[in-house]
Design a protein around this motif. Structure first.
Motif, short mmCIF file in Angstrom:
data_model
loop_
_atom_site.label_atom_id
_atom_site.label_comp_id
_atom_site.label_asym_id
_atom_site.label_seq_id
_atom_site.Cartn_x
_atom_site.Cartn_y
_atom_site.Cartn_z
N ASN A 234 0.84 -1.21 0.00
CA ASN A 234 0.00 0.00 0.00
C ASN A 234 0.87 1.26 0.00
O ASN A 234 0.54 2.25 -0.66
CB ASN A 234 -0.92 0.00 1.22
CG ASN A 234 -2.01 -1.05 1.10
OD1 ASN A 234 -2.40 -1.43 -0.01
ND2 ASN A 234 -2.52 -1.54 2.23
N ASN A 235 1.98 1.22 0.73
CA ASN A 235 2.90 2.38 0.72
C ASN A 235 3.54 2.56 -0.64
O ASN A 235 3.70 3.70 -1.12
CB ASN A 235 4.00 2.17 1.78
CG ASN A 235 3.48 2.38 3.19
OD1 ASN A 235 2.58 3.19 3.40
ND2 ASN A 235 4.04 1.67 4.14
N LYS A 241 1.96 4.02 -8.27
CA LYS A 241 0.98 3.13 -8.91
C LYS A 241 1.06 3.15 -10.43
O LYS A 241 0.59 2.20 -11.09
CB LYS A 241 -0.44 3.48 -8.45
CG LYS A 241 -0.92 4.86 -8.88
CD LYS A 241 -2.34 5.11 -8.41
CE LYS A 241 -2.84 6.49 -8.84
NZ LYS A 241 -4.24 6.74 -8.40
N ASP A 242 1.60 4.20 -11.02
CA ASP A 242 1.66 4.30 -12.48
C ASP A 242 3.06 4.06 -13.04
O ASP A 242 3.38 4.47 -14.15
CB ASP A 242 1.17 5.69 -12.93
CG ASP A 242 -0.29 5.94 -12.56
OD1 ASP A 242 -1.08 4.99 -12.67
OD2 ASP A 242 -0.61 7.07 -12.16
N THR A 243 3.91 3.37 -12.27
CA THR A 243 5.28 3.15 -12.72
C THR A 243 5.44 1.75 -13.32
O THR A 243 4.54 0.92 -13.26
CB THR A 243 6.26 3.30 -11.53
OG1 THR A 243 5.99 2.25 -10.58
CG2 THR A 243 6.10 4.65 -10.86
N ASP A 244 6.62 1.52 -13.87
CA ASP A 244 6.90 0.24 -14.53
C ASP A 244 6.92 -0.94 -13.56
O ASP A 244 6.76 -2.09 -13.97
CB ASP A 244 8.25 0.33 -15.26
CG ASP A 244 9.39 0.68 -14.32
OD1 ASP A 244 9.19 1.54 -13.42
OD2 ASP A 244 10.49 0.12 -14.48
N LEU A 245 7.11 -0.67 -12.26
CA LEU A 245 7.17 -1.74 -11.28
C LEU A 245 5.80 -2.13 -10.73
O LEU A 245 5.67 -3.16 -10.06
CB LEU A 245 8.08 -1.32 -10.11
CG LEU A 245 9.55 -1.08 -10.46
CD1 LEU A 245 10.31 -0.57 -9.24
CD2 LEU A 245 10.20 -2.35 -10.98
N LEU A 250 1.66 -5.76 -8.29
CA LEU A 250 0.26 -6.19 -8.21
C LEU A 250 0.15 -7.71 -8.18
O LEU A 250 -0.67 -8.26 -7.45
CB LEU A 250 -0.52 -5.63 -9.40
CG LEU A 250 -2.01 -6.02 -9.47
CD1 LEU A 250 -2.76 -5.52 -8.23
CD2 LEU A 250 -2.64 -5.45 -10.74
N GLU A 251 0.99 -8.39 -8.94
CA GLU A 251 0.97 -9.86 -8.94
C GLU A 251 1.30 -10.40 -7.56
O GLU A 251 0.64 -11.33 -7.05
CB GLU A 251 1.96 -10.40 -9.97
CG GLU A 251 1.53 -10.22 -11.41
CD GLU A 251 2.46 -10.91 -12.38
OE1 GLU A 251 3.12 -11.90 -11.97
OE2 GLU A 251 2.54 -10.48 -13.54
N ILE A 256 -0.68 -12.36 -2.15
CA ILE A 256 -0.87 -12.11 -0.72
C ILE A 256 -2.34 -12.22 -0.36
O ILE A 256 -2.72 -12.89 0.61
CB ILE A 256 -0.32 -10.71 -0.34
CG1 ILE A 256 1.20 -10.69 -0.43
CG2 ILE A 256 -0.77 -10.32 1.08
CD1 ILE A 256 1.80 -9.30 -0.29
N GLU A 257 -3.19 -11.58 -1.16
CA GLU A 257 -4.64 -11.60 -0.89
C GLU A 257 -5.20 -13.02 -0.93
O GLU A 257 -6.08 -13.37 -0.13
CB GLU A 257 -5.37 -10.73 -1.92
CG GLU A 257 -5.19 -9.23 -1.72
CD GLU A 257 -5.97 -8.71 -0.52
OE1 GLU A 257 -7.11 -8.27 -0.69
OE2 GLU A 257 -5.42 -8.77 0.62
#
Length: 269
Positions: A234-235, A241-245, A250-251, A256-257
């Motif tokens: 989350n940090n 959030k809009d970067t290449d990483l 997200l995967e 984790i979820e």
């Protein structure tokens, strides 16, 4: 075979010049040594001039010619790229002649000499810290200097080198699967380097380290550590959030979820 006349003249001049230089170097006539050293310096023959200056500097200490001589002595080392001795001699000059018209240039070249001694980021960085200290002293002492922009650029370069070293240490912990140490190292890096170009990668590295620590933990620790990793995700996503990483992050987050067991809710009374 007969040599061309022009070549013979050149060789004659060269041999005469060398013999005159050796004669002045051997004898005790300081006036001639000074004149020749000055001439060699002005014509860029620094190695030859240096031998004379080594004899002259002690002899002229405290005399009117001493200021100029000590400056060109330090600058000779600088031009020969012997930055250790250049930095040392420029420091001596600034201490000996604090009212000199050349004090600002000498101070800058002293600081830049220590900058030049800074090694690549993977080596011991004591000289880098020394360079930073000297450059910052110059900036503080000469805030209106026309050399300040260059000094600021050199400071930024050295700071970036230190940041890279610190960042690479954190990455190394991750590579060798010491995830706890990696999390701590990335966390310290983020705290200590708020404006770093490696900040995004440090946030990502901290999250990945926490994720891998969680999935490789003993069962009793997995859930708690998955929640910690989720917090680090989350940090990361808050800022990047809009970067290449973000897609790879997200995967990991989705994994984790899928592994998280919902916390039991407190029974209502």
């Amino acid at each position: 075979m007969r040599l061309p006349l022009f070549l013979i003249l050149c060789l004659t001049i060269l041999l005469t010049s060398c013999s005159q230089y050796q004669e002045v170097l051997r004898k005790d006539d300081m006036g001639k040594k000074y004149a020749l050293a000055d001439s060699l310096y002005r014509t860029g023959k620094f190695k030859k001039g240096l031998k004379l200056m080594e004899q002259l500097v002690p002899a002229y200490r405290g005399k009117p010619q001493g200021e100029k001589l000590m400056y060109i002595y330090a600058n000779t080392y600088y031009n020969l790229e012997d930055y250790y001795l250049a930095g040392y001699q420029f420091e001596r000059f600034t201490q000996a002649y604090p009212m000199s018209d050349s004090i600002e240039v000498a101070s800058f070249k002293s600081a830049k000499s220590f900058y030049q001694l800074s090694p690549r980021y993977s080596l011991d960085q004591r000289d880098t810290y020394k360079g930073l200290e000297k450059l910052q002293e110059f900036i503080n002492d000469y805030p209106n200097s026309d050399k300040r922009p260059e000094a600021n650029a050199l400071v930024a370069e050295l700071r970036n080198k230190l940041e890279k070293k610190e960042f690479e240490v954190a990455k190394q912990y991750l590579r060798v699967e010491d995830y706890k140490a990696a999390i701590e190292a990335f966390d310290n890096f983020i705290t200590d380097n708020p404006g770093s170009i490696y900040r995004k990668d440090a946030f990502y590295g901290r999250f990945v380290s926490a994720y891998k620590l969680a999935i490789n933990s003993i069962p009793v620790l997995v859930q708690e550590r998955l929640r910690d990793a989720k917090g680090h995700y989350n940090n990361f996503i808050k800022y990047y959030k809009d970067t290449d990483l973000a897609p790879q992050a997200l995967e990991y987050y989705q994994d984790i979820e899928s592994k998280l067991v919902p916390l039991e809710t407190e029974p209502t009374i």
